[in-house]
Scaffold this motif. Structure first.
Motif, short mmCIF file in Angstrom:
data_model
loop_
_atom_site.label_atom_id
_atom_site.label_comp_id
_atom_site.label_asym_id
_atom_site.label_seq_id
_atom_site.Cartn_x
_atom_site.Cartn_y
_atom_site.Cartn_z
N SER A 51 0.65 -1.68 -0.17
CA SER A 51 0.01 0.07 -0.24
C SER A 51 0.56 1.08 -0.23
CB SER A 51 -0.94 0.23 1.37
OG SER A 51 0.05 0.09 2.10
N ASN A 52 1.91 1.01 0.58
CA ASN A 52 3.11 2.32 0.44
C ASN A 52 3.79 2.47 -1.22
OD1 ASN A 52 2.47 2.78 3.11
ND2 ASN A 52 4.21 1.56 3.55
N GLU A 53 3.76 1.54 -2.21
CA GLU A 53 4.15 1.36 -3.74
C GLU A 53 3.42 3.26 -3.66
OE1 GLU A 53 3.82 -1.88 -5.51
OE2 GLU A 53 4.99 -2.82 -3.92
N PRO A 54 4.25 3.67 -4.84
CA PRO A 54 3.27 4.81 -5.63
C PRO A 54 2.43 4.47 -6.50
CG PRO A 54 5.95 4.92 -5.10
CD PRO A 54 5.96 3.98 -5.18
N ARG A 55 1.77 5.06 -6.62
CA ARG A 55 0.55 4.19 -7.99
C ARG A 55 -0.46 5.96 -8.23
NH1 ARG A 55 -2.44 0.11 -4.30
NH2 ARG A 55 0.53 -0.38 -3.23
N VAL A 56 -1.08 5.95 -9.55
CA VAL A 56 -2.37 6.07 -9.39
C VAL A 56 -3.39 5.73 -9.29
CG1 VAL A 56 -3.56 7.90 -11.19
CG2 VAL A 56 -0.45 7.97 -10.78
N ALA A 57 -4.66 6.21 -8.58
CA ALA A 57 -5.85 5.66 -8.38
C ALA A 57 -6.84 6.41 -9.76
CB ALA A 57 -5.84 5.68 -7.55
N ALA A 58 -7.41 5.86 -10.57
CA ALA A 58 -8.08 6.08 -12.17
C ALA A 58 -9.47 6.08 -11.88
CB ALA A 58 -7.49 6.31 -12.72
N SER A 59 -10.30 6.92 -11.82
CA SER A 59 -11.61 6.89 -11.77
C SER A 59 -12.09 7.62 -13.00
CB SER A 59 -12.33 6.59 -10.57
OG SER A 59 -13.13 7.98 -10.48
N VAL A 60 -13.69 6.94 -13.75
CA VAL A 60 -14.78 8.28 -14.81
C VAL A 60 -15.55 8.07 -14.62
CG1 VAL A 60 -14.61 6.32 -16.79
CG2 VAL A 60 -14.42 8.32 -17.10
N THR A 61 -16.55 9.25 -14.89
CA THR A 61 -18.54 8.95 -14.51
C THR A 61 -18.36 10.12 -15.38
OG1 THR A 61 -18.08 11.17 -12.76
CG2 THR A 61 -17.81 9.53 -12.14
N PRO A 62 -20.03 10.36 -15.64
CA PRO A 62 -20.31 8.23 -15.93
C PRO A 62 -19.93 7.54 -16.78
CG PRO A 62 -21.83 10.06 -17.21
CD PRO A 62 -20.26 10.63 -17.47
N SER A 63 -20.09 6.90 -16.58
CA SER A 63 -20.10 5.49 -17.10
C SER A 63 -21.36 5.11 -18.21
CB SER A 63 -19.86 3.78 -16.16
OG SER A 63 -21.51 3.79 -15.96
#
Length: 269
Positions: A51-63
């Motif tokens: 959980s400490n690893e660098p990352r990018v969370a991505a989401s999109v709305t609307p579906s």
């Protein structure tokens, strides 16, 4: 006459359902220390915390979104504007830094219809560590494009120094219709394909009557015109035509001050 669409369009119904994923986490399960917290010859504990690893969370709305032909997705259209909320052909991508990632993320989209134009605003998102930002995908859908009433899946990706992440597809429905406001001045010249439903919307407070010639038939005067909030839908034919409107008891052309050229193309073979 007020165009409900510039030389590109939009009508809209949006379902605000988001989809998302994470860039940088390859899916490994972090090692779990044993109950004593030790390992080996009295050594220290378990594996690193993913959980400490660098990352990018991505989401999109609307579906899922629904638009017409000839929509722009403009925020504040100038001149002829879209008939329905411009958000109908917009998707918002949310990007969040996790694990200390900081850097640029570049969005892209595939699966577009022929002649569609996609733009992201901004085209590159710079994330600060643990920060969140958004970019908006806008779709320009021309008046002569093929409709996609059953929906067209679009795939959005987010590329950073961590790699490329593909988000779950979103669905873009494009109705085989064009809505125009009959009071826009000046109204742009329009080209459509035979079979597209042209809906001329009365945005006034009295009945309107639409005059047409050649490829656009005249509205039936005996009908008394179409009331506020209703449409006149002409039975178009291939060729060049003109149309213009006025209040039923008013002067010809008093809505848009002109007769507007329109070209109806034959359907593709």
């Amino acid at each position: 006459m007020r165009a409900v669409n510039p030389s590109w369009i939009f009508v809209g119904t949006l379902l605000a359902v988001s989809t998302g994923c994470v860039v940088g986490d390859q899916g490994e399960t972090p090692a779990t220390p044993d109950a004593a917290g030790g390992g080996g010859d009295g050594g220290g504990g378990g594996g690193a915390d993913a959980s400490n690893e660098p990352r990018v969370a991505a989401s999109v709305t609307p579906s899922v979104a629904t638009s017409e032909l000839w929509t722009s997705g403009a925020v504040d259209p100038t001149g002829p504007s879209d008939p329905m909320p411009a958000a109908a052909n917009r998707f918002v991508v949310t990007l969040t830094s996790e694990g200390g990632f900081a850097g640029d993320v570049t969005p892209a989209v595939t699966g577009l219809g022929t002649d569609w134009v996609a733009t992201f605003d901004p085209p590159v998102v710079t994330l600060a560590a643990e920060g969140t930002s958004t970019t908006t995908l806008r779709l320009l859908i021309p008046s002569t494009a093929a409709a996609a009433p059953a929906g067209m899946p679009l795939t959005i990706t987010a590329t950073s120094s961590l790699g490329v992440e593909t988000l779950p597809p979103v669905m873009m429905h494009v109705l085989n219709q064009i809505t125009v406001d009959d009071q826009v001045q000046p109204f742009p010249t329009l080209t459509v394909t035979l079979g597209v439903q042209l809906r001329i919307l009365n945005t006034g407070t009295a009945n309107h009557i639409i005059h047409g010639a050649n490829a656009v038939p005249h509205e039936n005067i005996a009908s008394g015109g179409h009331p506020p909030g209703q449409f006149y839908i002409p039975n178009l034919s291939v060729g060049d035509g003109i149309w213009g409107g006025h209040e039923f008891n008013g002067d010809p052309g008093d809505l848009n001050g002109q007769y507007v050229p329109i070209t109806i193309l034959p359907p593709p073979m």
